[in-house]
Scaffold this motif. Structure first.
Motif, short mmCIF file in Angstrom:
data_model
loop_
_atom_site.label_atom_id
_atom_site.label_comp_id
_atom_site.label_asym_id
_atom_site.label_seq_id
_atom_site.Cartn_x
_atom_site.Cartn_y
_atom_site.Cartn_z
N VAL A 327 57.21 6.26 -53.88
CA VAL A 327 58.78 6.26 -53.12
C VAL A 327 58.43 4.69 -52.65
N TYR A 328 59.49 4.09 -52.51
CA TYR A 328 59.71 2.73 -51.90
C TYR A 328 60.05 2.82 -50.50
N GLY A 329 59.52 1.75 -49.85
CA GLY A 329 60.11 1.71 -48.43
C GLY A 329 61.27 0.39 -48.60
N VAL A 330 62.18 0.32 -47.64
CA VAL A 330 63.05 -0.68 -47.97
C VAL A 330 62.66 -1.99 -48.04
N ASP A 331 61.39 -2.41 -48.05
CA ASP A 331 60.82 -3.55 -48.19
C ASP A 331 60.23 -3.69 -49.47
N GLY A 332 60.53 -2.73 -50.37
CA GLY A 332 59.89 -2.86 -51.71
C GLY A 332 58.41 -2.37 -51.90
N GLU A 333 57.73 -2.00 -50.87
CA GLU A 333 56.58 -1.72 -50.87
C GLU A 333 56.41 -0.35 -51.19
N GLU A 334 55.30 0.15 -52.05
CA GLU A 334 55.38 1.33 -52.54
C GLU A 334 54.26 2.52 -51.44
N VAL A 335 54.89 3.57 -51.59
CA VAL A 335 54.10 4.77 -50.78
C VAL A 335 53.77 5.91 -51.65
N PRO A 336 52.63 6.05 -52.05
CA PRO A 336 52.23 7.46 -53.06
C PRO A 336 52.90 8.71 -52.29
N ILE A 337 53.39 9.45 -53.21
CA ILE A 337 53.89 10.77 -52.70
C ILE A 337 52.74 11.62 -52.17
N GLN A 338 51.58 11.44 -53.00
CA GLN A 338 50.50 12.30 -52.62
C GLN A 338 50.00 11.97 -51.14
N GLU A 339 50.06 10.57 -50.95
CA GLU A 339 49.67 10.20 -49.49
C GLU A 339 50.51 10.92 -48.32
N LEU A 340 51.53 11.11 -48.78
CA LEU A 340 52.59 11.84 -47.55
C LEU A 340 52.27 13.32 -47.39
N THR A 341 52.30 14.04 -48.50
CA THR A 341 51.81 15.30 -48.74
C THR A 341 50.43 15.94 -48.17
N THR A 342 49.51 14.93 -48.50
CA THR A 342 48.04 15.40 -47.96
C THR A 342 47.92 14.92 -46.61
N ALA A 343 49.02 14.48 -45.78
CA ALA A 343 49.04 14.42 -44.63
C ALA A 343 49.10 15.69 -43.73
N PHE A 344 49.45 16.69 -44.47
CA PHE A 344 49.81 17.92 -43.68
C PHE A 344 48.81 19.17 -44.16
N THR A 345 47.52 18.78 -44.82
CA THR A 345 46.63 19.78 -45.18
C THR A 345 46.08 20.37 -43.98
N GLU A 346 45.40 21.45 -44.32
CA GLU A 346 44.68 21.94 -43.10
C GLU A 346 43.99 21.41 -42.32
N GLN A 347 42.93 20.16 -42.83
CA GLN A 347 42.25 19.41 -42.42
C GLN A 347 43.01 18.40 -41.44
N ASN A 348 43.87 17.83 -42.00
CA ASN A 348 44.61 16.77 -41.25
C ASN A 348 45.83 17.31 -40.50
N CYS A 349 46.32 18.31 -40.62
CA CYS A 349 47.33 18.97 -39.35
C CYS A 349 46.97 20.59 -39.30
N PRO A 350 46.03 20.81 -38.53
CA PRO A 350 45.55 22.20 -38.44
C PRO A 350 46.65 23.07 -37.83
N SER A 351 47.61 22.70 -37.06
CA SER A 351 48.53 23.69 -36.56
C SER A 351 49.68 24.31 -37.61
N LEU A 352 49.54 23.40 -38.90
CA LEU A 352 50.45 24.20 -39.82
C LEU A 352 49.40 24.68 -40.94
N ALA A 353 48.30 25.10 -40.53
CA ALA A 353 47.44 25.87 -41.64
C ALA A 353 47.93 27.17 -41.87
N GLY A 354 47.95 27.56 -43.07
CA GLY A 354 48.60 28.90 -43.30
C GLY A 354 50.04 28.89 -43.33
N LYS A 355 50.85 27.98 -42.98
CA LYS A 355 52.30 27.80 -42.99
C LYS A 355 52.86 26.91 -44.22
#
Length: 482
Positions: A327-355
Motif C-alpha cells: 500500500v502507498y503512503g500519501v508521499d508515494g512511498e511503499e509499505v509492504p502489507i506483510q510488514e504490517l500484518t507481521t507486526a502482530f505475530t505472537e513474537q512481536n505482539c505477545p498480548s494478542l497471542a491466540g486472539k
C-alpha cells in the motif's frame, strides 16, 4: 389561475386507503415523513403537495406521474387529460421523473409480495424492528419505511433487503439486481484504484476463484459446526484502527521521482461506514488520515506495543492506493502489507497471542484498466507494467495461527471506488457485517456473501472485481452485538 378544486376532489374520492398509502410512499423524497404521517385523506395529501409546490395550476406533472405509477390510468385520462402512452414517453426524458428509481423499485416489490411472504419478512425482521411496528395491519410499504428509519435500508444500502429476498423470494432479488445493474450502467462513475495510460494489460476481471472460506451454502456450517469459537466478550472487544489515505499531493510533489497518485474521493464514505459498524460491534475505533509511509509504520508500531491482554481482538482497516503486495503512503512511498500484518505475530505482539488479528485492505493489487473508461483507481499510477503472478494463496499473512486478511481484489487486479458511495468492497463488507453479525453468522460466511455481492457488480458491464479473503483462523470468529 387556481387548480380546479373539483378536479382534485374527484380524484381524491376515487382513491382507496392502500392507494393513498402508495402515493405517500412515492412522495417521500419530496415531502417529509413527519408531514405525511398526519395525512389520513387523499384531499389532505393533495393539499400538502400544493403547499410544497408539487402541484401548481399550470403544472400537474407530478400528480400525473403518481397516478401513472400506481396504475390509475382511468383517473389519469378522465381527470387530468393524459394517457399511459404520453406518460411513458414523458418519463423517458432526462430529469422528468420526480419519483426516484429507488422508491419506485420498493413500491413495485411491495406489489409483488403476497401476504405469506409479508409474514416471512416480519419474522426475519423481528429482531431489527419494534414489535409494535410489525403487527397484523403493517403493510410491506410500512415495513420498508421502518427499515429506512432503522438505517438498514436506503438507496445506497440494499444489502439487508437483498439478503431477505434471497431467503424469501429469489424473483424479488433478481428485480433488485436488475435495478442495480441499470443504475450502474446509467449514472455511476467508478474509480478502479489504478489508472494507466497504455492500451495493454488484462481486464480487471478475476481470472480464478477466491480462496474458499466457507461451506457450499453461505451461512451453513454442517461439517464444521463443532468448531470452537474465539472468545469475544471483553468490553470493548478491542481496537479497530482505520488508516485512511485520501490526499496524495505529497506523492505528486515528490522530488526527484514524483508519482501520479491521484486523490481518493469517496474514501471518507468508507471510513464513516467502518466506524459505524465496528462501534456497533463494541470496538474502540481510531482513525488516522493521510499518512506517509513512515507514519503508517509508526502508527502500526504504536498498536503493536500496546497491551491487548484485556481485549479479545484487533482489527486494522487500510484504505489507500496500492499495487501487488503493498500500500502507498500519501508521499508515494511503499509499505509492504506483510510488514504490517507481521507486526502482530505472537513474537512481536505477545498480548494478542491466540486472539484473532483481522486486516481489511482496500487498495488495488494491480493496474489493469479498460481503456476509455472514465474511472480512477486505487493504485493511481500511470505505470503500464503488470506482474502476471496468478496464485490465489495470499503471501501477506504470517505463517502462524489466528490471522484473517480480507483483500478488496485478487492479486494483479484493480478495485473500484465511487466518489459518492465509497468502494464496492468496503461498502459490501460493512452492510453484511451490520446485517449478519446480529444473527450470529461467522466472519468467513459473511466474507463469502461479500464475495458474492461484489463479484456480481460490473463497471460498464465489462470490468469486474473479486475480493480475496485469506486466513489462518483456527476457530470460528463471530462478532456478537450484545
Amino acid at each position: 389561475m387556481a387548480i380546479p378544486r373539483q378536479q382534485l376532489l374527484v380524484v381524491s374520492e376515487e382513491l382507496d386507503e392502500a392507494e393513498l398509502a402508495a402515493l405517500k410512499f412515492l412522495s417521500l423524497e419530496h415531502i417529509p415523513m413527519r408531514k405525511l404521517e398526519t395525512v389520513r385523506e387523499a384531499v389532505d395529501f393533495f393539499h400538502v403537495l400544493q403547499e410544497k409546490g408539487m402541484i401548481e395550476a399550470e403544472n400537474l406533472s407530478f400528480l400525473k406521474e403518481l397516478l401513472y405509477r400506481i396504475c390509475r390510468i382511468d383517473l389519469l385520462e378522465a381527470q387530468l387529460g393524459s394517457s399511459r402512452e404520453e406518460m411513458e414517453s414523458e418519463l423517458q426524458l432526462p430529469g422528468r421523473a420526480k419519483v426516484s428509481a429507488y422508491r419506485y423499485l420498493l413500491f413495485q416489490l411491495s406489489e409483488d409480495i403476497t401476504e405469506d411472504k409479508l409474514k416471512s419478512f416480519k419474522v426475519f425482521l423481528g429482531k431489527e424492528l419494534p414489535k409494535c411496528k410489525l403487527n397484523s395491519k403493517t403493510t410491506m410499504l410500512d415495513v420498508f419505511i421502518e427499515m429506512e428509519k432503522k438505517g438498514i435500508l436506503g438507496e445506497d444500502n440494499l444489502s439487508v433487503l437483498k439478503n431477505l429476498c434471497r431467503e424469501i423470494n429469489v424473483s424479488l432479488l433478481r428485480r433488485i439486481e436488475e435495478y442495480e445493474l441499470n443504475l450502474s450502467g446509467r449514472e455511476e462513475v467508478l474509480i478502479p484504484e489504478e489508472q494507466k495510460g497504455s492500451t495493454g494489460g488484462p481486464k480487471a476481471q478475476a481470472r480464478g476463484q477466491a480462496l474458499s472460506v466457507a461451506s457450499d451454502s453461505p451461512g451453513h456450517w454442517d461439517e464444521s459446526s463443532w468448531l470452537e469459537v474465539y472468545k469475544m466478550t471483553s468490553q470493548p472487544r478491542g481496537v479497530c484502527v482505520i488508516l485512511n489515505n485520501h490526499s496524495f499531493a505529497k506523492a505528486r510533489a515528490a522530488v526527484p521521482k514524483p508519482k501520479d497518485l491521484k486523490d481518493r474521493p469517496g474514501t471518507h464514505v468508507d471510513a464513516v461506514a467502518l466506524r459505524r459498524v465496528f462501534q456497533k460491534l463494541h470496538f474502540t475505533v481510531a482513525e488516522h488520515r493521510d499518512l506517509m509511509a513512515d507514519e503508517i509504520r509508526k502508527i502500526v508500531d504504536i498498536y503493536r506495543c500496546k497491551d491487548h491482554k484485556a481485549r479479545d481482538c484487533f482489527v486494522c482497516c487500510i484504505l489507500s492506493h496500492g499495487k501487488k503486495g503493498i500500500v502507498y503512503g500519501v508521499d508515494g512511498e511503499e509499505v509492504p502489507i506483510q510488514e504490517l500484518t507481521t507486526a502482530f505475530t505472537e513474537q512481536n505482539c505477545p498480548s494478542l497471542a491466540g486472539k484473532p488479528k483481522v486486516f481489511f485492505v482496500q487498495a488495488c493489487q494491480g493496474n489493469a484498466c479498460h481503456k476509455g473508461v472514465t474511472v480512477e483507481t486505487d493504485s493511481g499510477q500511470q505505470d503500464s507494467s503488470i506482474e502476471t503472478d496468478t496464485r490465489l494463496q495470499l503471501d501477506y499473512i504470517p505463517a502462524e495461527a489466528d490471522f484473517l486478511l480480507g483483500m478488496a481484489t485478487l492479486q494483479d487486479f484493480i478495485s473500484y471506488r465511487s466518489p459518492r458511495r465509497g468502494t464496492w468492497y468496503i461498502q459490501a463488507l460493512c452492510q453484511h457485517l451490520e446485517y449478519s453479525c446480529p444473527r450470529g453468522e461467522d466472519i468467513l460466511t459473511i466474507l463469502t456473501a461479500v464475495n458474492q455481492e461484489v463479484s456480481r457488480k460490473s463497471c460498464n458491464k465489462v470490468e469486474k472485481q473479486m475480493p480475496e479473503p485469506g486466513f489462518t483462523l483456527t476457530k470460528k470468529l463471530i462478532f456478537p452485538v450484545s
